[in-house]
Design an enzyme around this catalytic site. Structure first.
Site, PDB file in Angstrom:
ATOM      1  N   GLY A 268       0.859  -1.205  -0.315  1.00  0.00           N
ATOM      2  CA  GLY A 268       0.035   0.130   0.247  1.00  0.00           C
ATOM      3  C   GLY A 268       0.814   1.011   0.007  1.00  0.00           C
ATOM      4  O   GLY A 268       2.059   1.133  -0.412  1.00  0.00           O
ATOM      5  N   ARG A 271       1.980   6.102   4.129  1.00  0.00           N
ATOM      6  CA  ARG A 271       1.434   6.590   5.316  1.00  0.00           C
ATOM      7  C   ARG A 271       1.034   5.422   6.287  1.00  0.00           C
ATOM      8  O   ARG A 271       0.959   5.287   7.231  1.00  0.00           O
ATOM      9  CB  ARG A 271       0.227   7.648   4.879  1.00  0.00           C
ATOM     10  CG  ARG A 271      -0.758   8.255   6.179  1.00  0.00           C
ATOM     11  CD  ARG A 271      -1.855   8.935   5.639  1.00  0.00           C
ATOM     12  NE  ARG A 271      -2.655   7.987   4.918  1.00  0.00           N
ATOM     13  CZ  ARG A 271      -3.551   7.394   5.667  1.00  0.00           C
ATOM     14  NH1 ARG A 271      -3.839   7.476   6.739  1.00  0.00           N
ATOM     15  NH2 ARG A 271      -4.294   6.673   4.855  1.00  0.00           N
ATOM     16  N   VAL A 272       0.121   4.442   5.688  1.00  0.00           N
ATOM     17  CA  VAL A 272      -0.422   3.281   6.358  1.00  0.00           C
ATOM     18  C   VAL A 272       0.610   2.466   6.444  1.00  0.00           C
ATOM     19  O   VAL A 272       0.667   1.805   7.585  1.00  0.00           O
ATOM     20  CB  VAL A 272      -1.493   2.561   5.550  1.00  0.00           C
ATOM     21  CG1 VAL A 272      -1.988   1.364   6.166  1.00  0.00           C
ATOM     22  CG2 VAL A 272      -2.651   3.551   4.970  1.00  0.00           C
ATOM     23  N   GLU A 290       5.827  -3.146   1.099  1.00  0.00           N
ATOM     24  CA  GLU A 290       5.513  -2.950  -0.475  1.00  0.00           C
ATOM     25  C   GLU A 290       4.859  -1.769  -0.684  1.00  0.00           C
ATOM     26  O   GLU A 290       3.806  -1.593  -0.746  1.00  0.00           O
ATOM     27  CB  GLU A 290       4.852  -3.998  -1.283  1.00  0.00           C
ATOM     28  CG  GLU A 290       5.599  -5.334  -1.047  1.00  0.00           C
ATOM     29  CD  GLU A 290       7.108  -5.367  -1.770  1.00  0.00           C
ATOM     30  OE1 GLU A 290       7.499  -4.589  -2.763  1.00  0.00           O
ATOM     31  OE2 GLU A 290       8.099  -6.288  -1.549  1.00  0.00           O
ATOM     32  N   CYS A 325       1.995   0.952  -8.292  1.00  0.00           N
ATOM     33  CA  CYS A 325       3.029   1.534  -7.686  1.00  0.00           C
ATOM     34  C   CYS A 325       4.501   1.404  -8.238  1.00  0.00           C
ATOM     35  O   CYS A 325       5.549   2.182  -8.012  1.00  0.00           O
ATOM     36  CB  CYS A 325       3.482   0.393  -6.342  1.00  0.00           C
ATOM     37  SG  CYS A 325       3.557  -1.297  -6.852  1.00  0.00           S
TER      38      CYS A 325
END
Length: 558
Positions: A268, A271-272, A290, A325
């Site tokens: 993801g 931030r998370v 990742e 990504c």
């Protein structure tokens, strides 16, 4: 409809009814609920106004009680920390029985995944179209084909992966043998993302199963159709006692992160990723992150411009419309070459998606309204709209944004400081291509970087000087399709890697094992230490093995 929902509608209807309808209560009326009853009785000695007041009071009391029951019901349905703790406890129990460690169990689960992909291909494609309007061919290649290939590789190679790796020993342990034994970590949590919701869920699950772990998969709620499909399919094809799927959003993920896992694998945003890492740190749980970043494509002027344009399109808009990504985030090229590159991109984009790309069925839509508005916000920033040289069309209702190219946007703009993760492609120009290195190095390390050039010296410098999760020369994103290459980030783009055997290794503990017999024991290592023991150590350090033998055997003085 649940009874509690019916009661709620009944009460709300009563509130909305005209006063004349209260003649319904000319006799005693009682509504019986679970564990309670509320009654409203007409006392004919009271006036109509007093009766109406009692009705309002009774209905209000009834409504508040219903809300309380509904809240309790909703509370019971939420997957909370207690549920998560119980789940982990159950999985640890099954893992301790050794069920997941056998070669046979691992093969059975991997075959189950392979069968699921073949038998449920249409359902998987349909879910991808529902979540992202992903073109069937793109979905097949990136989600079905690659995942099936990973599963087949694991099945083919599993025995060799599981075998202990022999290593050389030293003279200090002579006679001896040594090996590295791969053992499963235990119970692992995999939190996947929405842009490739099937492959980025199943690919790490393949590695975790191959390594012999019990697994909890938390799919992304943003790709809701795929999340539901995975929750339905995995129990049908895999061992439901040791491989579980937990659906939900923030509360469910938070509940899972509160538990102690043997590894957490998260795909993801950064931030998370920081939240995941902070939660894992409380239990000293290792993590794989990742993430992503601003992946650059540097384009030299000596390239085959048509092929380069096609490959950039494949690495940007044919990658889930830039929602990947590793998709190309921005291009860096020389001032002189930029106009030629833009013309080539314009020609090839029309060839790929037609004169009106908003009508093309060969390009994904934006996943949801939140991300649509995030992307249009990048375009709405002051001074940005004038930099658009191609595209820029948007359709909020259908969540579509056309492939958009911008030239020389300000370096401090959101487009150049945030990961774009969409169909917007800034082109940054430099006087000399070597200046691209400084520009890349001024930003956090990306997940991927690519260089289009026939200059071998420039290629060598790029590989030596640019730090990225992976690098591709004269193409984009394709390095992730090579099973022998690790896929993962560095710095802000993540930590850890997977794909192929790297997936197996990521979910394994590499246990060092040294074997010795009781023969060949030397008293030199035991106190009280003799002078010759120090002489032997110094001879060993200097690799003077003849002196080691002579001193140890007493044939030479220390």
């Amino acid at each position: 409809m649940k009874p509690i929902q019916y009661y709620s509608l009944l009460v709300m209807g009563t509130f909305a009814a005209p006063m004349t309808s209260f003649s319904f209560f000319s006799c005693s009326t009682v509504l019986v609920l679970p564990h309670t009853s509320v009654g409203i009785t007409r006392d004919r000695s009271l006036g109509r106004r007093s009766f109406r007041s009692r009705i309002r009071t009774g209905v209000a009391s009834l409504y508040l009680h219903l809300l309380s029951i509904m809240a309790e019901e909703e509370k019971r349905e939420v997957f909370d920390a207690n549920d998560a703790a119980l789940l982990v406890k159950e999985l640890r129990g099954h893992f301790k029985l050794g069920k997941t460690k056998s070669y046979e169990w691992r093969v059975a689960q991997l075959k189950g995944i392979s069968e699921m992909i073949v038998e449920k291909e249409k359902e998987i494609i349909m879910a991808l179209q529902q979540d992202l309007s992903k073109p069937e061919t793109e979905a097949f290649v990136s989600e079905i084909l690659l995942t099936k290939s990973s599963c087949e590789l694991a099945l083919k190679s599993l025995q060799s992966w599981m075998n202990p790796e022999k290593v050389k020993t030293s003279i200090m342990t002579f006679p001896s043998s040594a090996e590295v034994v791969s053992e499963p970590l235990g119970v692992v949590l995999i939190i996947s993302t929405w842009n490739y919701p099937f492959s980025l869920s199943i690919e790490p699950v393949i590695g975790a199963i191959a390594a012999g772990n019990a697994v909890v998969l938390k799919p992304s709620e943003v790709a809701s159709a795929m999340s539901k499909l995975l929750a339905d399919l995995l129990p049908q094809y895999l061992d439901k006692m040791t491989i579980r799927v937990v659906e939900g959003s923030v509360p469910e993920t938070t509940a899972l992160l509160e538990q102690k896992w043997d590894k957490i694998f998260y795909t993801g945003n950064g931030r998370v990723g920081r939240i995941v890492m902070a939660a894992a740190a409380k239990h000293l749980t290792p993590v794989v992150l990742e993430l992503g970043g601003k992946c650059p494509a540097v384009v030299d002027s000596d390239v085959d411009i048509q092929v380069t344009a096609r490959r950039i399109i494949a690495g940007k808009w044919a990658c889930n419309n830039g929602q990947a990504c590793i998709s190309v985030d921005h291009i860096i090229t020389s001032k002189d070459f930029a106009p030629k590159l833009i013309d080539a991109l314009r020609t090839e984009l029309e060839r790929s998606f037609g004169k009106d790309p908003m009508q093309s069925k060969d390009i994904s839509r934006i996943v949801n309204l939140h991300h649509f508005r995030r992307l249009t916000k990048l375009l709405d920033e002051d001074g940005i709209s004038s930099k658009i040289v191609l595209g820029g069309q948007t359709d909020e209702q259908d969540l579509k944004i056309a492939p958009t190219i911008l030239l020389d946007v300000p370096e401090d703009s959101l487009l150049m400081t945030e990961e774009i993760f969409g169909p917007l492609l800034p082109i940054v120009t430099v006087d000399a291509l070597e200046g691209s290195f400084d520009l890349i190095l001024s930003k956090p390390k990306p997940l991927a970087a690519c260089l289009f050039s026939n200059d071998e010296e420039l290629q060598k410098k790029f590989i030596e000087n640019i730090s990225a999760g992976g690098i591709t020369i004269n193409d984009a994103v394709l390095h992730l399709t090579v099973p022998g290459l690790p896929f993962g980030g560095v710095g802000d783009s993540g930590m850890g890697a997977y794909h192929g055997k790297f997936s197996f290794d990521t979910f394994s503990h590499k246990k060092a094992v040294l074997h010795r017999s009781f023969t060949g024991d030397s008293t030199l290592r035991y106190p009280p230490y003799e002078t010759r023991y120090l002489s032997v150590l110094k001879a060993l350090m200097n690799r003077n093995f003849l002196r080691v033998i002579l001193v140890a055997s007493g044939l030479s003085k220390p």
